[in-house]
Design a protein around this motif. Structure first.
Motif, PDB file in Angstrom:
ATOM      1  N   HIS A  70     -43.307 -64.286 -40.721  1.00 32.68           N
ATOM      2  CA  HIS A  70     -44.598 -64.203 -40.034  1.00 32.68           C
ATOM      3  C   HIS A  70     -44.424 -63.656 -38.616  1.00 32.68           C
ATOM      4  CE1 HIS A  70     -48.719 -65.169 -39.077  1.00 32.68           C
ATOM      5  NE2 HIS A  70     -48.334 -65.897 -38.031  1.00 32.68           N
ATOM      6  N   GLU A  74     -46.748 -57.050 -38.403  1.00 36.34           N
ATOM      7  CA  GLU A  74     -47.257 -56.091 -39.383  1.00 36.34           C
ATOM      8  C   GLU A  74     -46.181 -55.169 -39.938  1.00 36.34           C
ATOM      9  OE1 GLU A  74     -50.560 -53.889 -37.899  1.00 36.34           O
ATOM     10  OE2 GLU A  74     -51.677 -55.678 -37.346  1.00 36.34           O
ATOM     11  N   LYS A  98     -45.103 -60.431 -50.296  1.00 34.15           N
ATOM     12  CA  LYS A  98     -45.286 -59.183 -51.032  1.00 34.15           C
ATOM     13  C   LYS A  98     -44.329 -58.151 -50.466  1.00 34.15           C
ATOM     14  CE  LYS A  98     -49.220 -57.851 -48.185  1.00 34.15           C
ATOM     15  NZ  LYS A  98     -50.621 -57.494 -48.186  1.00 34.15           N
ATOM     16  N   LEU A 113     -46.106 -61.474 -45.533  1.00 37.76           N
ATOM     17  CA  LEU A 113     -46.701 -62.703 -46.048  1.00 37.76           C
ATOM     18  C   LEU A 113     -48.016 -62.408 -46.748  1.00 37.76           C
ATOM     19  CD1 LEU A 113     -46.293 -65.372 -43.228  1.00 37.76           C
ATOM     20  CD2 LEU A 113     -45.237 -65.365 -45.453  1.00 37.76           C
ATOM     21  N   THR A 114     -48.313 -63.169 -47.795  1.00 37.52           N
ATOM     22  CA  THR A 114     -49.617 -63.113 -48.434  1.00 37.52           C
ATOM     23  C   THR A 114     -50.482 -64.219 -47.840  1.00 37.52           C
ATOM     24  OG1 THR A 114     -48.920 -64.588 -50.211  1.00 37.52           O
ATOM     25  CG2 THR A 114     -48.629 -62.222 -50.580  1.00 37.52           C
ATOM     26  N   LYS A 115     -51.739 -64.295 -48.272  1.00 32.19           N
ATOM     27  CA  LYS A 115     -52.617 -65.367 -47.792  1.00 32.19           C
ATOM     28  C   LYS A 115     -52.101 -66.720 -48.246  1.00 32.19           C
ATOM     29  CE  LYS A 115     -56.836 -62.723 -47.365  1.00 32.19           C
ATOM     30  NZ  LYS A 115     -58.246 -62.610 -47.763  1.00 32.19           N
ATOM     31  N   ALA A 116     -51.536 -66.768 -49.442  1.00 34.66           N
ATOM     32  CA  ALA A 116     -50.962 -68.026 -49.935  1.00 34.66           C
ATOM     33  C   ALA A 116     -49.755 -68.419 -49.092  1.00 34.66           C
ATOM     34  CB  ALA A 116     -50.560 -67.890 -51.398  1.00 34.66           C
ATOM     35  N   THR A 118     -49.336 -67.724 -45.857  1.00 35.66           N
ATOM     36  CA  THR A 118     -49.788 -68.221 -44.558  1.00 35.66           C
ATOM     37  C   THR A 118     -50.323 -69.641 -44.660  1.00 35.66           C
ATOM     38  OG1 THR A 118     -51.935 -67.200 -44.912  1.00 35.66           O
ATOM     39  CG2 THR A 118     -50.322 -65.926 -43.653  1.00 35.66           C
ATOM     40  N   ALA A 119     -50.770 -70.035 -45.835  1.00 33.76           N
ATOM     41  CA  ALA A 119     -51.252 -71.413 -46.019  1.00 33.76           C
ATOM     42  C   ALA A 119     -50.117 -72.421 -45.923  1.00 33.76           C
ATOM     43  CB  ALA A 119     -51.954 -71.539 -47.366  1.00 33.76           C
ATOM     44  N   THR A 123     -49.240 -75.711 -38.993  1.00 30.13           N
ATOM     45  CA  THR A 123     -50.229 -75.410 -37.959  1.00 30.13           C
ATOM     46  C   THR A 123     -49.793 -76.026 -36.645  1.00 30.13           C
ATOM     47  OG1 THR A 123     -51.487 -77.356 -38.618  1.00 30.13           O
ATOM     48  CG2 THR A 123     -52.123 -75.266 -39.603  1.00 30.13           C
TER      49      THR A 123
END
Length: 124
Positions: A70, A74, A98, A113-116, A118-119, A123
Motif C-alpha cells: 500500500h 500507484e 492484482k 492492492l485490490t479493494k478487498a 485495503t479492507a 485503520t
C-alpha cells in the motif's frame, strides 16, 4: 410406427392414458367439497440462503506485507526476492492483490492492492 417389447404399437399404449386422464378429470369435478386452498398446488419448499465465503485469515507478516504494498502507491510494489514472490502469490490467490504492468528494465510484474486488500489494512 414404434412398437414396445410386448409387440403393442405406441398408439395403442397412448390411448389408455387418455382415458385415464378423462376419468381423473371427471372424479375431480365430482369432488366439490374441496376448499380453494386445497385445490391450489403447493409451492416448493424455500431454498436456503446462499452461503457467504469464509473471511480471509491473514498472518501478521502478511498484513505487514500488505502495508508495504500500500505504501508503494500507484506505481505498485516490485518484489525483491523469491520469498516475497511466494507471499505475493498467496495473496493473489486470495484476491487481495492484482498483478500490474511489468517493469521494462527488470521484467518483473508490479503488484497493487485490490479493494478487498485495503479492507484488511489496519485503520490508524
Amino acid at each position: 410406427m414404434a412398437t414396445t417389447k410386448k409387440g403393442a404399437s405406441a398408439k395403442a399404449t397412448k390411448t389408455p392414458a387418455k382415458k385415464a386422464k378423462a376419468t381423473a378429470g371427471k372424479s375431480a369435478t365430482k369432488n366439490t367439497t374441496a376448499t380453494p386452498s386445497e385445490a391450489t398446488p403447493k409451492s416448493s419448499p424455500a431454498k436456503p440462503a446462499a452461503k457467504k465465503a469464509a473471511p480471509v485469515k491473514l498472518t501478521d507478516n502478511q498484513v505487514k506485507f500488505l502495508q508495504t504494498i500500500h505504501a508503494a502507491g500507484e506505481t505498485g510494489y516490485e518484489p525483491k526476492n523469491k520469498n516475497e514472490q511466494r507471499s505475493l502469490e498467496a495473496l493473489l490467490t486470495r484476491k487481495l492483490l492484482k498483478r500490474g504492468s511489468k517493469n521494462k528494465e527488470t521484467g518483473n510484474s508490479r503488484y497493487l492492492l485490490t479493494k478487498a486488500g485495503t479492507a484488511h489494512l489496519p485503520t490508524s
